[in-house]
Design a protein around this motif. Structure first.
Motif, PDB file in Angstrom:
ATOM      1  N   GLU A   1      -4.584   5.760  -6.318  1.00 33.93           N
ATOM      2  CA  GLU A   1      -3.372   6.524  -6.436  1.00 33.93           C
ATOM      3  C   GLU A   1      -2.701   6.136  -7.406  1.00 33.93           C
ATOM      4  N   ALA A   2      -2.433   4.665  -7.524  1.00 34.44           N
ATOM      5  CA  ALA A   2      -1.295   4.157  -8.234  1.00 34.44           C
ATOM      6  C   ALA A   2      -1.881   4.362  -9.669  1.00 34.44           C
TER       7      ALA A   2
ATOM      8  N   PRO B   1      -8.202   3.630  -1.765  1.00 33.40           N
ATOM      9  CA  PRO B   1      -7.373   4.825  -2.226  1.00 33.40           C
ATOM     10  C   PRO B   1      -5.956   4.562  -2.611  1.00 33.40           C
ATOM     11  N   CYS B   2      -5.104   3.550  -2.155  1.00 36.28           N
ATOM     12  CA  CYS B   2      -3.860   3.173  -2.610  1.00 36.28           C
ATOM     13  C   CYS B   2      -4.010   2.899  -4.148  1.00 36.28           C
TER      14      CYS B   2
ATOM     15  N   SER C   1       0.694   3.910  -2.922  1.00 37.03           N
ATOM     16  CA  SER C   1       0.091   5.372  -2.621  1.00 37.03           C
ATOM     17  C   SER C   1       1.020   6.477  -2.826  1.00 37.03           C
ATOM     18  N   SER C   2       2.410   5.974  -2.864  1.00 38.23           N
ATOM     19  CA  SER C   2       3.405   7.017  -2.752  1.00 38.23           C
ATOM     20  C   SER C   2       4.557   7.251  -3.767  1.00 38.23           C
TER      21      SER C   2
ATOM     22  N   PHE D   1      -3.407   2.696   6.138  1.00 39.76           N
ATOM     23  CA  PHE D   1      -3.812   2.363   4.682  1.00 39.76           C
ATOM     24  C   PHE D   1      -4.995   1.676   4.663  1.00 39.76           C
TER      25      PHE D   1
ATOM     26  N   CYS E   1       0.768  -1.179   0.120  1.00 36.20           N
ATOM     27  CA  CYS E   1      -0.132  -0.079   0.110  1.00 36.20           C
ATOM     28  C   CYS E   1       0.826   1.282  -0.078  1.00 36.20           C
TER      29      CYS E   1
ATOM     30  N   TYR F   1      -4.740  -2.133 -13.099  1.00 36.19           N
ATOM     31  CA  TYR F   1      -5.047  -1.679 -11.700  1.00 36.19           C
ATOM     32  C   TYR F   1      -6.597  -1.434 -12.002  1.00 36.19           C
TER      33      TYR F   1
END
Length: 434
Positions: free
Chosen positions: A211-212, A207-208, A151-152, A203, A147, A227
């Motif tokens: 975001e990806a 949402p993760c 997400s980052s 997490f 996650c 995804y």
């Protein structure tokens, strides 16, 4: 030489301070990269296994402060795992398995990429896939680290590979997917640049994933496909649908992303009809998620405002394009009638297009019942609704969705009596019910 690098005979007073990252000697890097390239050959991979290379790599993972060295060693293991017997040996080594999963908490993107590639290789081998699924299920930090990456990270290649791992995991094991859907972290240890543990945020999987998907959508169509398929897999269980529509924003972010994709990027009016062939799998995934959200008992206002007219016209366009693709497929089938491989490809194309068509028809039938007179009038004025498009919709929906067609026909009669009468003449079965 590698053994000496990770376990020097005498401590070096000039060595880097404890915890500091080190660089790999250029000559050493060149040599070990040659081994990395050679490990794609099965004979070399078998020799490395006989030489106990996995045990040496375990020492690297435990002692090395050099990210490049760790990346290369994981990469060599990834190449070796492409061969079934070696993959089984690597997978059954519990200590090595746990150490490799810990690499997902690494802060080095190249190492994460090679680790994800290795995991995907193992998960793709039916003989050992369950070993890894069980190992991951019992290791909560994997969820947190995956996650965190989704997400980052801004590394598209890494995001695609991690997405493929998640997609494979969810496809293999519904129980694991349910656990991840319900999961909020227990604040386990995550990526860190030093030896200090880093507490990860709480997490949530949806949402993760979103975001990806936003990161890969422009640069990697295959990654977007991955995804969207993960989201589709979530909707195969009630808990997954609820996770989407009961997110903190009520599912608005999911709906907005899918809306942008299908109404602004995929299968656009100025695209050639053959585009539906190229986009069939991602369209099927997106429309499946939309259908699940549409049918959810927790509908939000944003879906009511947008869902009917925009998606309705898109679905009709997809069905029209599919008719053109169908004719092309028939022609190709005749040309390749004597070619076994050609027939197989065509059959596979037919299968995927049929899935897309079924999803389109189900969603279209639901939306037909939601169209208002105002939506219909607007569609008529814009040229989206006419005898040709309505006939295409009716032809695909009848007789399975006759109730939805009849409901729409009543609305259409208020907006354009002549068009409604013409459609009744064209589809006599409707007269009986009106």
């Amino acid at each position: 030489r590698l053994s000496q690098v990770i376990a020097p005979a005498e401590p070096d007073p000039a060595a880097s301070p404890e915890g500091a990252r080190t660089e790999l000697d250029e000559e050493m890097e060149n040599d070990i990269c040659k081994v990395w390239d050679m490990s794609m050959d099965e004979d070399v991979a078998l020799f490395l296994q006989e030489f106990n290379a996995p045990d040496i790599f375990m020492g690297v993972f435990a002692k090395s402060k050099c990210p490049r060295l760790t990346e290369i060693c994981v990469g060599i293991l990834g190449n070796m795992a492409c061969f079934q017997d070696i993959c089984m040996s690597i997978s059954k080594d519990e200590n090595l398995g746990q150490v490799l999963l810990q690499r997902l908490c690494d802060s080095d993107s190249p190492t994460l990429l090679e680790t994800s590639r290795l995991l995907l290789t193992c998960l793709s081998q039916p003989e050992v896939a369950n070993v890894w699924v069980e190992r991951i299920r019992e290791n909560p930090s994997v969820y947190d680290c995956v996650c965190f990456i989704m997400s980052s990270s801004t590394n598209v290649e890494l995001l695609v590979k991690v997405g493929e791992v998640v997609d494979k995991l969810f496809d293999l094991d519904e129980e694991l997917m349910l656990n991840w859907i319900k999961n909020g972290t227990c604040h386990s240890v995550g990526p860190s640049v030093d030896d200090s543990p880093e507490e990860l945020p709480d997490f949530k999987i949806v949402p993760c994933i979103l975001e990806a998907a936003k990161q890969v959508r422009s640069d990697n169509p295959e990654g977007l496909d991955v995804y969207m398929h993960i989201l589709q897999l979530l909707t195969t269980v009630d808990e997954g649908i609820q996770a989407i529509v009961q997110a903190p924003d009520g599912g608005k972010e999911t709906w907005s992303l899918l809306y942008e994709l299908v109404c602004q990027e995929l299968c656009q009016p100025d695209d050639p009809p053959i585009i539906v062939q190229e986009q069939k799998t991602v369209l099927a995934s997106i429309l499946s998620v939309l259908s699940a959200m549409f049918a959810s008992q927790t509908e939000q206002e944003y879906t009511r405002m947008r869902k009917s007219k925009s998606y309705f016209f898109l679905l009709i366009r997809i069905l029209q394009y599919m008719e053109g693709c169908g004719k092309r497929t028939v022609e190709n089938s005749k040309e390749s009638e004597q070619e076994e491989t050609g027939r197989t490809d065509v059959n596979e194309e037919d299968f995927h297009l049929k899935i897309l068509k079924d999803i389109c028809c189900e969603l279209l039938s639901n939306m037909l019942q939601e169209l208002t007179k105002e939506n219909t009038v607007e569609g008529l004025h814009q040229g989206h609704l006419n005898e040709q498009t309505c006939s295409c919709a009716f032809q695909n929906l009848l007789p399975l969705y006759s109730a939805s067609v009849e409901s729409f026909l009543e609305v259409l009669r208020e907006a354009d009596q002549t068009l409604a009468d013409n459609l009744e003449k064209r589809f006599p079965s409707l007269k009986v019910h009106t």
